[in-house]
Write a protein that holds these residues in place. Sequence first.
Motif, mmCIF file in Angstrom:
data_model
loop_
_atom_site.group_PDB
_atom_site.id
_atom_site.type_symbol
_atom_site.label_atom_id
_atom_site.label_comp_id
_atom_site.label_asym_id
_atom_site.label_seq_id
_atom_site.Cartn_x
_atom_site.Cartn_y
_atom_site.Cartn_z
ATOM 1 N N ALA A 70 -10.346 -16.616 109.482
ATOM 2 C CA ALA A 70 -10.979 -17.375 110.565
ATOM 3 C C ALA A 70 -10.490 -18.813 110.639
ATOM 4 N N ASP A 71 -10.196 -19.434 109.491
ATOM 5 C CA ASP A 71 -9.807 -20.840 109.521
ATOM 6 C C ASP A 71 -8.419 -21.063 110.121
ATOM 7 N N THR A 72 -7.645 -19.997 110.303
ATOM 8 C CA THR A 72 -6.341 -20.124 110.960
ATOM 9 C C THR A 72 -6.507 -20.255 112.469
ATOM 10 N N ALA A 73 -7.597 -19.706 113.011
ATOM 11 C CA ALA A 73 -7.853 -19.689 114.458
ATOM 12 C C ALA A 73 -6.743 -18.964 115.204
ATOM 13 N N CYS A 74 -6.363 -17.801 114.693
ATOM 14 C CA CYS A 74 -5.330 -16.997 115.342
ATOM 15 C C CYS A 74 -5.884 -16.410 116.643
ATOM 16 N N PRO A 75 -5.236 -16.648 117.781
ATOM 17 C CA PRO A 75 -5.736 -16.109 119.050
ATOM 18 C C PRO A 75 -5.788 -14.585 119.071
ATOM 19 N N TYR A 76 -4.930 -13.952 118.272
ATOM 20 C CA TYR A 76 -4.852 -12.493 118.274
ATOM 21 C C TYR A 76 -5.429 -11.883 117.002
ATOM 22 N N ALA A 77 -6.348 -12.575 116.372
ATOM 23 C CA ALA A 77 -6.914 -12.073 115.118
ATOM 24 C C ALA A 77 -7.504 -10.682 115.287
ATOM 25 N N THR A 78 -8.076 -10.398 116.451
ATOM 26 C CA THR A 78 -8.708 -9.087 116.653
ATOM 27 C C THR A 78 -7.699 -7.945 116.610
ATOM 28 N N THR A 79 -6.421 -8.232 116.845
ATOM 29 C CA THR A 79 -5.418 -7.163 116.790
ATOM 30 C C THR A 79 -5.189 -6.683 115.364
ATOM 31 N N THR A 80 -5.662 -7.425 114.384
ATOM 32 C CA THR A 80 -5.487 -7.022 112.987
ATOM 33 C C THR A 80 -6.615 -6.120 112.506
ATOM 34 N N PHE A 81 -7.636 -5.902 113.334
ATOM 35 C CA PHE A 81 -8.859 -5.256 112.849
ATOM 36 C C PHE A 81 -8.705 -3.771 112.543
ATOM 37 N N PHE A 82 -7.558 -3.184 112.868
ATOM 38 C CA PHE A 82 -7.337 -1.792 112.467
ATOM 39 C C PHE A 82 -7.062 -1.689 110.968
ATOM 40 N N ILE A 83 -6.766 -2.815 110.327
ATOM 41 C CA ILE A 83 -6.535 -2.833 108.878
ATOM 42 C C ILE A 83 -7.879 -2.928 108.162
ATOM 43 N N LYS A 84 -8.021 -2.174 107.111
ATOM 44 C CA LYS A 84 -9.300 -2.094 106.385
ATOM 45 C C LYS A 84 -9.776 -3.487 105.959
ATOM 46 N N ASN A 85 -11.004 -3.800 106.335
ATOM 47 C CA ASN A 85 -11.711 -5.039 105.983
ATOM 48 C C ASN A 85 -11.146 -6.292 106.659
ATOM 49 N N ALA A 86 -10.225 -6.131 107.611
ATOM 50 C CA ALA A 86 -9.698 -7.306 108.310
ATOM 51 C C ALA A 86 -10.799 -8.015 109.093
ATOM 52 N N GLU A 87 -11.620 -7.250 109.784
ATOM 53 C CA GLU A 87 -12.699 -7.865 110.553
ATOM 54 C C GLU A 87 -13.706 -8.549 109.625
ATOM 55 N N LYS A 88 -13.973 -7.945 108.478
ATOM 56 C CA LYS A 88 -14.889 -8.569 107.516
ATOM 57 C C LYS A 88 -14.336 -9.898 107.024
ATOM 58 N N LEU A 89 -13.036 -9.942 106.754
ATOM 59 C CA LEU A 89 -12.423 -11.202 106.319
ATOM 60 C C LEU A 89 -12.551 -12.247 107.418
ATOM 61 N N PHE A 90 -12.277 -11.842 108.648
ATOM 62 C CA PHE A 90 -12.362 -12.763 109.786
ATOM 63 C C PHE A 90 -13.768 -13.349 109.904
ATOM 64 N N LYS A 91 -14.776 -12.531 109.602
ATOM 65 C CA LYS A 91 -16.169 -12.972 109.713
ATOM 66 C C LYS A 91 -16.699 -13.579 108.421
ATOM 67 N N GLY A 92 -15.810 -13.730 107.428
ATOM 68 C CA GLY A 92 -16.213 -14.343 106.171
ATOM 69 C C GLY A 92 -17.060 -13.466 105.297
#
Length: 532
Positions: free
Chosen positions: A117-139
């Motif tokens: 999340a601290d990177t503020a990647c505009p396309y961070a949601t495109t990584t959410f197919f990877i296991k736990n990527a969304e959890k990392l994004f949400k801390g």
Amino acid sequence: MRRTRLWGVLFAAILCALPSVALAEMKVTYNLGVEPRTVDPARANANDQQIVIFNTYEGLVRPDQGGEMQPGAAEKWEVSDDQLTWTFHLREGLKWSDGKPLSAGDFRYGFIRAMSADTACPYATTTFFIKNAEKLFKGKCSPDEVGIEAPDDRTLVLHLEYPSPLILNYLSFITFMPSRQDIVEKDPTGWTSAMPIVSNGPFYVSEWRHNSQMTLKKNPNYWDAADVKLDELRFLMIVDTNTALTAFKAGDVDLLSTLPAMMTPSLLASGEAKTLPSLGTYFVIFNTKQEPFNNPKVRRAFALALDRKTLVEKVTQGGQRPAVAFISDGIPGADPKGADFRGEDPTKYLPVSADADQAKKLLAEAGYPDGKGFPHVTFMYNTNPLNKSLAEAFQAMWKKNLGIDVELQNQEWKVYLETTHSHHFQMGRMAWTPDFNDPTDMMELWTTQNYENTPAWSNAEYDKAMSAARGEMNRAKRFSLLHEAEKVLMDELPISPVYFYSINYMLKDYVKGVYLSPLAWILFRDAYVVEH
């Protein structure tokens, strides 16, 4: 021996007598058109930025000139039977442009950085197919818990949350480029200011004169450097399209991909310019969190008041097509060999010509009969001659068909991006070309948590359809969900499509091998210059 020496002397004399012929310099100049806000793969979000990144970086896979995914930094990969584990094997001897070894760990670091999340990647949601990527994004988890392993320098293993039909397309995109931890962590937001910029693609940025030009040099450490013919690329930042055309005709620019709107028809007719179909859409964005555009009836009234046929015939004049929906024609549908996505659902959600009567009716229902009592509103656009002409045409149509005066305001591109992403606007212009040849990419823009959701629109039904589509491996079912989502979007209209793009360009005939993709990528990896 004497005869051999004599022939050598005669041959040298003949060469001296021949007129000198200059060998072609392997240099190409392209007008990028604007100053990129960033060229950091994890923070970029605009076409100009992507063009730089696609020519200076390479992912695990890369697109060929037919748009198909081919081995890139990875020479091969295997997939588990359940489609949840992908193992990529990197090529031997990969290096960064500064000569240091490139490892699977660099890819892992780049991926983790994009989903943090601290990177503020505009396309961070495109990584959410990877296991736990969304959890990392949400801390909600640590990087060590994300499903990415680098067991050795040449092996990268991805564990997925769900099977993804588009995984190779995603992995070719800028979000999934490798990253050098030692360089980035010295200055996480400004590391691309140091020249040269270290990268792993066919070229690297050797110089960046802001608001002027960027110089790219051939990367001698690129694994396929032997097949890269250009020694240098110059990317100019000429905003005014008339000035850029003058530079092209003077021989100072070799490629233009944005032409002056008023001159485009004559340039196309003369053959000086050529056109290619594009998959992009130009649209109006409404801030749905601010009055009066928090009212769907107001948004629809403004959308119906636009005459798309007149706009493409009298203003843009470059082969664009009126947009009656969001997803462009030309993007494949459920059956790749059958009708395209637009053909599968021929519903005209918006009229080609203005529907002033219905627009006025909706405005009256919203409490503004004949525009009376309507608050002061501003339409914003980034500085560009065509954007200005379109904004003025929108302004006239809204006045004629709704009785509403709209103020126009323009901003420089980098400022405009910040303004729209921080939702400090009422109405504005935007355009999008998909990052791969599938509707999913553009449809994801309007999900609630997507960074690019500049209208700040949120719809549970839309989010539900898009969530289901992400992991749906049955192509027919997936496309049914995407059509369902588009209908919700076009019913609510947080955005108003205006036209579908075409790519009008001018290219010197001595420049060969440039790939102008319908996705608006411009790749110079295979380009070269012939004698002229």
